[in-house]
Design a protein around this motif. Structure first.
Motif, PDB file in Angstrom:
ATOM      1  N   VAL A 146      48.140   1.902  62.363  1.00  0.00           N
ATOM      2  CA  VAL A 146      48.521   1.883  60.950  1.00  0.00           C
ATOM      3  C   VAL A 146      48.023   3.142  60.248  1.00  0.00           C
ATOM      4  CG1 VAL A 146      48.272   0.633  58.775  1.00  0.00           C
ATOM      5  CG2 VAL A 146      48.617  -0.627  60.909  1.00  0.00           C
ATOM      6  N   ALA A 147      46.821   3.589  60.581  1.00  0.00           N
ATOM      7  CA  ALA A 147      46.288   4.807  59.968  1.00  0.00           C
ATOM      8  C   ALA A 147      47.147   6.018  60.310  1.00  0.00           C
ATOM      9  CB  ALA A 147      44.849   5.036  60.428  1.00  0.00           C
ATOM     10  N   ALA A 148      47.593   6.086  61.563  1.00  0.00           N
ATOM     11  CA  ALA A 148      48.433   7.216  61.977  1.00  0.00           C
ATOM     12  C   ALA A 148      49.767   7.224  61.240  1.00  0.00           C
ATOM     13  CB  ALA A 148      48.652   7.160  63.488  1.00  0.00           C
ATOM     14  N   ARG A 149      50.307   6.046  60.968  1.00  0.00           N
ATOM     15  CA  ARG A 149      51.612   5.953  60.301  1.00  0.00           C
ATOM     16  C   ARG A 149      51.502   6.150  58.797  1.00  0.00           C
ATOM     17  NH1 ARG A 149      55.562   6.562  58.038  1.00  0.00           N
ATOM     18  NH2 ARG A 149      57.456   5.259  57.961  1.00  0.00           N
ATOM     19  N   THR A 150      50.463   5.604  58.197  1.00  0.00           N
ATOM     20  CA  THR A 150      50.361   5.599  56.730  1.00  0.00           C
ATOM     21  C   THR A 150      49.578   6.763  56.158  1.00  0.00           C
ATOM     22  OG1 THR A 150      48.338   4.260  56.744  1.00  0.00           O
ATOM     23  CG2 THR A 150      50.453   3.074  56.717  1.00  0.00           C
ATOM     24  N   GLY A 151      48.717   7.378  56.970  1.00  0.00           N
ATOM     25  CA  GLY A 151      47.822   8.402  56.458  1.00  0.00           C
ATOM     26  C   GLY A 151      46.609   7.829  55.748  1.00  0.00           C
ATOM     27  N   ILE A 152      46.404   6.528  55.823  1.00  0.00           N
ATOM     28  CA  ILE A 152      45.267   5.859  55.190  1.00  0.00           C
ATOM     29  C   ILE A 152      44.238   5.560  56.277  1.00  0.00           C
ATOM     30  CG2 ILE A 152      44.526   3.910  53.786  1.00  0.00           C
ATOM     31  CD1 ILE A 152      46.534   5.857  52.459  1.00  0.00           C
ATOM     32  N   SER A 153      42.990   5.898  56.050  1.00  0.00           N
ATOM     33  CA  SER A 153      41.959   5.752  57.069  1.00  0.00           C
ATOM     34  C   SER A 153      41.710   4.285  57.409  1.00  0.00           C
ATOM     35  CB  SER A 153      40.652   6.389  56.592  1.00  0.00           C
ATOM     36  OG  SER A 153      40.074   5.605  55.562  1.00  0.00           O
ATOM     37  N   PRO A 154      41.256   3.999  58.633  1.00  0.00           N
ATOM     38  CA  PRO A 154      40.934   2.617  58.998  1.00  0.00           C
ATOM     39  C   PRO A 154      39.931   1.979  58.042  1.00  0.00           C
ATOM     40  CG  PRO A 154      41.038   3.969  60.966  1.00  0.00           C
ATOM     41  CD  PRO A 154      41.159   4.906  59.798  1.00  0.00           C
ATOM     42  N   ALA A 155      38.938   2.741  57.606  1.00  0.00           N
ATOM     43  CA  ALA A 155      37.928   2.168  56.710  1.00  0.00           C
ATOM     44  C   ALA A 155      38.547   1.725  55.386  1.00  0.00           C
ATOM     45  CB  ALA A 155      36.826   3.197  56.469  1.00  0.00           C
ATOM     46  N   ARG A 156      39.497   2.494  54.860  1.00  0.00           N
ATOM     47  CA  ARG A 156      40.132   2.116  53.589  1.00  0.00           C
ATOM     48  C   ARG A 156      41.030   0.895  53.771  1.00  0.00           C
ATOM     49  NH1 ARG A 156      43.043   6.627  50.417  1.00  0.00           N
ATOM     50  NH2 ARG A 156      42.779   5.138  48.714  1.00  0.00           N
ATOM     51  N   ILE A 157      41.716   0.796  54.913  1.00  0.00           N
ATOM     52  CA  ILE A 157      42.544  -0.384  55.182  1.00  0.00           C
ATOM     53  C   ILE A 157      41.661  -1.628  55.238  1.00  0.00           C
ATOM     54  CG2 ILE A 157      44.101  -1.481  56.844  1.00  0.00           C
ATOM     55  CD1 ILE A 157      44.926   1.414  57.678  1.00  0.00           C
ATOM     56  N   GLU A 158      40.534  -1.518  55.903  1.00  0.00           N
ATOM     57  CA  GLU A 158      39.600  -2.644  55.955  1.00  0.00           C
ATOM     58  C   GLU A 158      39.085  -2.994  54.568  1.00  0.00           C
ATOM     59  OE1 GLU A 158      37.328  -2.702  60.138  1.00  0.00           O
ATOM     60  OE2 GLU A 158      36.998  -0.842  58.997  1.00  0.00           O
ATOM     61  N   ARG A 159      38.849  -1.980  53.752  1.00  0.00           N
ATOM     62  CA  ARG A 159      38.350  -2.228  52.401  1.00  0.00           C
ATOM     63  C   ARG A 159      39.388  -2.974  51.557  1.00  0.00           C
ATOM     64  NH1 ARG A 159      36.558   2.659  51.271  1.00  0.00           N
ATOM     65  NH2 ARG A 159      38.184   3.381  49.846  1.00  0.00           N
ATOM     66  N   LEU A 160      40.660  -2.625  51.715  1.00  0.00           N
ATOM     67  CA  LEU A 160      41.706  -3.337  50.987  1.00  0.00           C
ATOM     68  C   LEU A 160      41.724  -4.805  51.380  1.00  0.00           C
ATOM     69  CD1 LEU A 160      44.624  -0.735  51.236  1.00  0.00           C
ATOM     70  CD2 LEU A 160      43.209  -1.216  49.227  1.00  0.00           C
TER      71      LEU A 160
END
Length: 587
Positions: A146-160
């Protein structure tokens, strides 16, 4: 729609829902069993965690935005948008993802919620279906993928995901950034799935909530009689057709047994010579339709084009063989149903100018001239039409039979559906918000919501060496509205937004291209070109450009790609290039 289909024998007709809301409509129908936005506007002020996805709410819906700003409950505002919009600037968290990667983002969030057991298992088991299949589906969407596709870091995805889990009343709101996509339905359903799996539905301050921009958003969806039969019924259902025919006292055979083609297939039918005439009412597709060059080519093939509108000056009206001048808001009586399902009354405050007539009067005169006036003998006034159609909703999710009089709408300040004629609802004052699914019962036959999902699809047009930029379109200013049919006529509003086309570009891209702010440039796609003034700004992501949708030239560029389920156009993603204006460009 009723005159065209029941009286004149037309089969195909579509409404503005196709451009604005079709993806949300389809997502709700498949997930809930009916096109049913579950929220009240009050929920904007009762959420403690609020997501805005593909929505520049402060510009597009300033009144709703004011309700968020005055909320005393809100602890976290998250804006998911590729651009750093005015709304994103005011957010606690701006998730500037790669354009059209929001489906993967929400699948990734769902996986984190699942792995951490941050789900409402009791709600899932009691009120939904197909969760286990959805859980298997999202396991493929690792943080790394997901990070590779969205440009959003794994840590930020977890934070959401963590914020969703920590919130007591989490709501998700989206507009055209989600709907106008090649996979808008599945993206909306991914948002719905996250709300369902966390139990964020049916309670104050919660819900997967599609916001629409037009005052009659739900009215056209339920009663335009174009792609669905009046009152949320279906053309393909014999019992529905029989009910409508009996109720309206019209021949059963006058009701089509199949739904209409969507907008783009109607245009394709013109190209094939199967459709010879077109009647356009209150919309301006010569400006607003995707791939504008194609639309103009199609209209040139018609034998007869009728345009019914307030203004004879719109791009579409200027193409008409026959123009029917229609009354505008404040010049006619009627009702509207907004996006929180609230039925409101519109009152006439002045007579229409010149030869303009209320739409209902135009339809009545055409019915008489066509020889089908008897079918509409009960449709004599807006009041009579409302009572007739409201009684048709009995037993439907959008039941309005509890509204006892036309005047009640005005005194109550509007009434949300459902408002059936029974004690449970009547014991609550009409001004009380009617939030759906408070009892966990949905509109599928088994009363359960569905988890609907699918694999992400690649955009139909990708960037290339020849067309290296991604074009984003959307609202440019609160002073501009859609095709500027009315707003461009206000001298005050014209001073609040640039009158000439401009294109926004990231500073690093402008530097690499050797371009200066304010320079006149040419923006080109495989379909057309336009001249614009360059605005250099870091609010646009690298590799993307932004042009407001309000300019008549914008849709020369857009690519005619459509969601395969809703058939809604994908306005916000096509490949373009940008270059300096050359001396020969004016030739």
């Amino acid at each position: 729609g009723s005159l065209a289909k029941f009286g004149m024998g037309m089969l195909h007709g579509d409404s503005n829902t196709r451009q604005c809301m079709a993806s949300a409509v389809t997502a709700y129908e498949q997930a809930f069993g009916f096109d049913a936005p579950p929220y009240c506007y009050d929920d904007l002020e009762q959420s403690d965690v609020l997501f805005l996805i593909g929505s520049n709410l402060s510009i597009a819906h300033p009144i709703l935005w004011s309700r968020i700003r005055k909320s005393r409950q809100l602890r976290r505002l998250v804006v998911v948008d590729p651009r750093r919009t005015e709304t994103a600037m005011a957010a606690d968290e701006h998730v500037a993802l790669v354009p059209k990667s929001d489906l993967e983002l929400f699948y990734g969030i769902a996986r984190v919620l699942l792995e951490r057991d941050w789900i409402d298992r009791a709600f899932i088991d009691a009120h939904t279906r197909d969760f286990d299949a959805f859980a298997r589906h999202v396991r493929a969407f690792s943080l790394e993928r997901v990070a590779a596709r969205t440009g959003i870091s794994p840590a930020r995805i977890e934070r959401l995901a963590e914020w969703i889990h920590a919130g007591e009343r989490v709501s998700f709101w989206w507009t055209m950034g989600v709907n106008q996509s090649h996979q808008g339905v599945r993206t909306a359903q991914a948002i719905i799935n996250v709300a369902l799996m966390t139990g964020n539905i049916g309670r104050p301050g919660t819900g997967p909530n599609s916001i629409t921009g037009q005052c009659n958003a739900m009215g056209s969806r339920l009663f335009s009689n174009t792609t669905s039969l009046l009152g949320g019924h279906k053309f393909t259902d014999y019992q529905h057709r029989e009910k409508v025919a009996r109720h309206l006292e019209i021949p059963l055979e006058s009701i089509p047994t199949q739904p209409s083609w969507p907008y783009h297939r109607i245009l394709e039918g013109i190209v094939r010579g199967e459709i010879k005439a077109l009647w356009i009412v209150g919309t301006n597709p010569a400006h607003s339709w995707i791939h504008q060059v194609f639309f103009h080519d199609v209209v040139d093939r018609l034998e007869f084009l009728v345009v019914q509108d307030m203004y004879s000056t719109t791009e579409t009206a200027r193409l008409a063989h026959l123009f029917l001048p229609a009354a505008g808001w404040g010049e006619k009586e009627g009702t509207v149903i907004n996006s929180e399902r609230r039925v409101g009354r519109v009152r006439r405050v002045r007579k229409p100018p010149g030869e303009a007539l209320a739409d209902i009067t135009i339809f009545q005169r055409i019915a008489e001239a066509w020889g089908c006036g008897r079918l509409f003998r009960y449709w004599r006034s807006p009041d009579a039409v409302f009572r007739l159609l409201a009684s048709l909703t009995k037993g439907r999710p959008c039941d309005l039979t509890g509204i006892t009089s036309y005047d009640q709408l005005g005194t109550a300040g509007g009434i949300q559906w459902p408002f059936p004629a029974n004690a449970t609802v009547q014991n609550r004052p009409p001004t009380t918000g009617r939030r759906l699914f408070e009892d966990g019962q949905f509109y599928h036959a088994d009363g359960r919501a569905r988890f609907v999902f699918d694999a992400p699809r690649e955009p139909l047009e990708i960037r290339t060496e020849r067309f290296p930029y991604r074009l984003l379109t959307g609202r440019g200013s609160a002073a501009q509205w859609h095709t500027q049919t009315r707003t461009a006529k206000s001298s005050v509003l014209r001073q609040m937004a640039p009158t000439a086309v401009y294109v926004e570009m990231h500073p690093e891209d402008a530097y690499r291209e050797g371009l200066q702010p304010g320079q006149t440039v040419i923006v080109e796609s495989a379909r057309g070109r336009l001249r614009a003034r360059l605005a250099v700004t870091p609010t646009v992501p690298r590799g993307s450009l932004f042009i407001p949708m309000h300019y008549s030239e914008t849709n020369r560029l857009t690519h005619a790609a459509f969601d395969p389920v809703s058939h809604q156009p994908s306005y916000k993603d096509c490949a373009v290039r940008l270059r300096p204006l050359e001396p020969w460009d004016g030739m």
